[in-house]
Motif scaffolding. Sequence first.
Motif, PDB file in Angstrom:
ATOM      1  N   ALA A  66       0.822  -1.209   0.000  1.00 42.42           N
ATOM      2  CA  ALA A  66       0.000   0.000   0.000  1.00 42.42           C
ATOM      3  C   ALA A  66       0.856   1.259   0.000  1.00 42.42           C
ATOM      4  CB  ALA A  66      -0.928  -0.003   1.207  1.00 42.42           C
ATOM      5  N   VAL A 112      -8.835  -5.492   2.980  1.00 42.54           N
ATOM      6  CA  VAL A 112      -9.004  -4.230   2.258  1.00 42.54           C
ATOM      7  C   VAL A 112      -8.708  -3.047   3.177  1.00 42.54           C
ATOM      8  CG1 VAL A 112     -10.704  -2.715   1.154  1.00 42.54           C
ATOM      9  CG2 VAL A 112     -10.624  -5.153   0.573  1.00 42.54           C
ATOM     10  N   GLN A 113      -9.154  -3.136   4.426  1.00 41.90           N
ATOM     11  CA  GLN A 113      -8.931  -2.038   5.370  1.00 41.90           C
ATOM     12  C   GLN A 113      -7.448  -1.815   5.641  1.00 41.90           C
ATOM     13  OE1 GLN A 113     -11.312  -3.005   8.816  1.00 41.90           O
ATOM     14  NE2 GLN A 113     -13.084  -1.870   8.050  1.00 41.90           N
ATOM     15  N   THR A 144      -6.495   0.486   2.759  1.00 42.68           N
ATOM     16  CA  THR A 144      -7.072   1.831   2.844  1.00 42.68           C
ATOM     17  C   THR A 144      -6.606   2.587   4.086  1.00 42.68           C
ATOM     18  OG1 THR A 144      -9.085   0.939   3.889  1.00 42.68           O
ATOM     19  CG2 THR A 144      -9.093   1.174   1.485  1.00 42.68           C
ATOM     20  N   ASP A 145      -6.375   1.855   5.178  1.00 43.48           N
ATOM     21  CA  ASP A 145      -5.864   2.514   6.389  1.00 43.48           C
ATOM     22  C   ASP A 145      -4.411   2.940   6.232  1.00 43.48           C
ATOM     23  OD1 ASP A 145      -8.303   2.190   7.583  1.00 43.48           O
ATOM     24  OD2 ASP A 145      -7.684   0.582   8.949  1.00 43.48           O
ATOM     25  N   ASP A 150      -3.519   4.683   3.709  1.00 45.54           N
ATOM     26  CA  ASP A 150      -3.664   5.840   2.813  1.00 45.54           C
ATOM     27  C   ASP A 150      -3.579   5.463   1.341  1.00 45.54           C
ATOM     28  OD1 ASP A 150      -3.911   7.669   4.974  1.00 45.54           O
ATOM     29  OD2 ASP A 150      -1.733   7.663   5.208  1.00 45.54           O
ATOM     30  N   ASN A 151      -4.164   4.319   1.004  1.00 48.74           N
ATOM     31  CA  ASN A 151      -4.203   3.896  -0.388  1.00 48.74           C
ATOM     32  C   ASN A 151      -5.601   3.336  -0.674  1.00 48.74           C
ATOM     33  OD1 ASN A 151      -3.926   2.669  -2.914  1.00 48.74           O
ATOM     34  ND2 ASN A 151      -1.849   1.968  -2.513  1.00 48.74           N
ATOM     35  N   GLN A 152      -6.338   4.011  -1.533  1.00 48.04           N
ATOM     36  CA  GLN A 152      -7.693   3.589  -1.888  1.00 48.04           C
ATOM     37  C   GLN A 152      -7.719   2.703  -3.131  1.00 48.04           C
ATOM     38  OE1 GLN A 152     -10.203   4.461   0.254  1.00 48.04           O
ATOM     39  NE2 GLN A 152      -8.499   5.363   1.410  1.00 48.04           N
ATOM     40  N   LYS A 153      -6.562   2.466  -3.715  1.00 54.42           N
ATOM     41  CA  LYS A 153      -6.488   1.767  -5.005  1.00 54.42           C
ATOM     42  C   LYS A 153      -6.356   0.255  -4.789  1.00 54.42           C
ATOM     43  CE  LYS A 153      -3.065   4.596  -6.089  1.00 54.42           C
ATOM     44  NZ  LYS A 153      -1.999   5.310  -6.839  1.00 54.42           N
ATOM     45  N   TYR A 169     -16.823  -4.168  -0.504  1.00 53.15           N
ATOM     46  CA  TYR A 169     -15.562  -3.666   0.041  1.00 53.15           C
ATOM     47  C   TYR A 169     -14.639  -3.097  -1.034  1.00 53.15           C
ATOM     48  CZ  TYR A 169     -17.315  -7.338   3.180  1.00 53.15           C
ATOM     49  OH  TYR A 169     -18.108  -8.169   3.930  1.00 53.15           O
ATOM     50  N   ALA A 170     -14.681  -3.688  -2.237  1.00 56.37           N
ATOM     51  CA  ALA A 170     -13.766  -3.289  -3.315  1.00 56.37           C
ATOM     52  C   ALA A 170     -14.205  -3.981  -4.598  1.00 56.37           C
ATOM     53  CB  ALA A 170     -12.328  -3.693  -2.966  1.00 56.37           C
TER      54      ALA A 170
END
Length: 269
Positions: A126, A149-150, A153-154, A156-159, A187-188
């Motif tokens: 990430a 997935v978290q 995203t935690d 700092d990457n939403q991709k 979730y994605a």
Amino acid sequence: MIQYLDNIQHKDSKNFFLIAGPCIIEGEDMALRIAEKVINITDKYNIPYIFKGSFKKANRSRVDSFTTIGEEKSLEILKKVGETFNIPTTTDIHENEHAALAAQYVDVLQIPAFLVRQTDLLVAAAKTGKCVSLKKGQFLSPESMKFAVQKITDSDNQKVAIIERGNSFGYTDLIVDYRGIPTMREYAPVILDVTHSLQQPNQSSGVTGGRPDLIETVAKAGIAVGADGIFIETHPTPETALSDGANMLRLDLLEDLLQKLTRIRESIL
């Protein structure tokens, strides 16, 4: 995930996207020939395409199994494929240090199924800022992928995207629970890995088997239930492939399959 890839074609086509290529990079000429063939097909059917090839296979049944033609050499070939055809590329990573290394060459970092609970590996991927695809472990529920997935995203990457690749069914088989695809799409984006879902692992020979005769069946069902993408390993001659030949799709069969899948996609939009 594909909305973050500037070099992907047909992004607005509303078709599923495709991740496809050989199991492992076997050489530059073969990688370029496979990519060119797949691009000709995906351009015809307006399918967004990501070229896939492993630069190293760390998860092998036997110590004498083929693993790589050379890590840097393979990554350079992946980079050349991307630059030659202006397409995104992806490879799988197995160690924390691989994240920053592979990120210099490819657009999407793939986390293998057996490693998807390894927090440090996911965070390292990430932190590169690259897109990250998470293969669901054969031992995990669809709901548990929320936490994988978290971790991305935690950081700092939403991709991020999830790859479904089947659940263990006894000791030597896998089965796809299609109910998990809509669950994980909460979730994605979800990609169905068709060819690995048809593996038959833990064989007494130490070589994984497979059911490539069911590739079309599994792929059609995946598109029908709403998978965002399809993952297919393909090779001109699977019987001579250096890795996972038992479950790969022969390259000359790919166009017919993608045409059928495109029709199914059109029917459900």
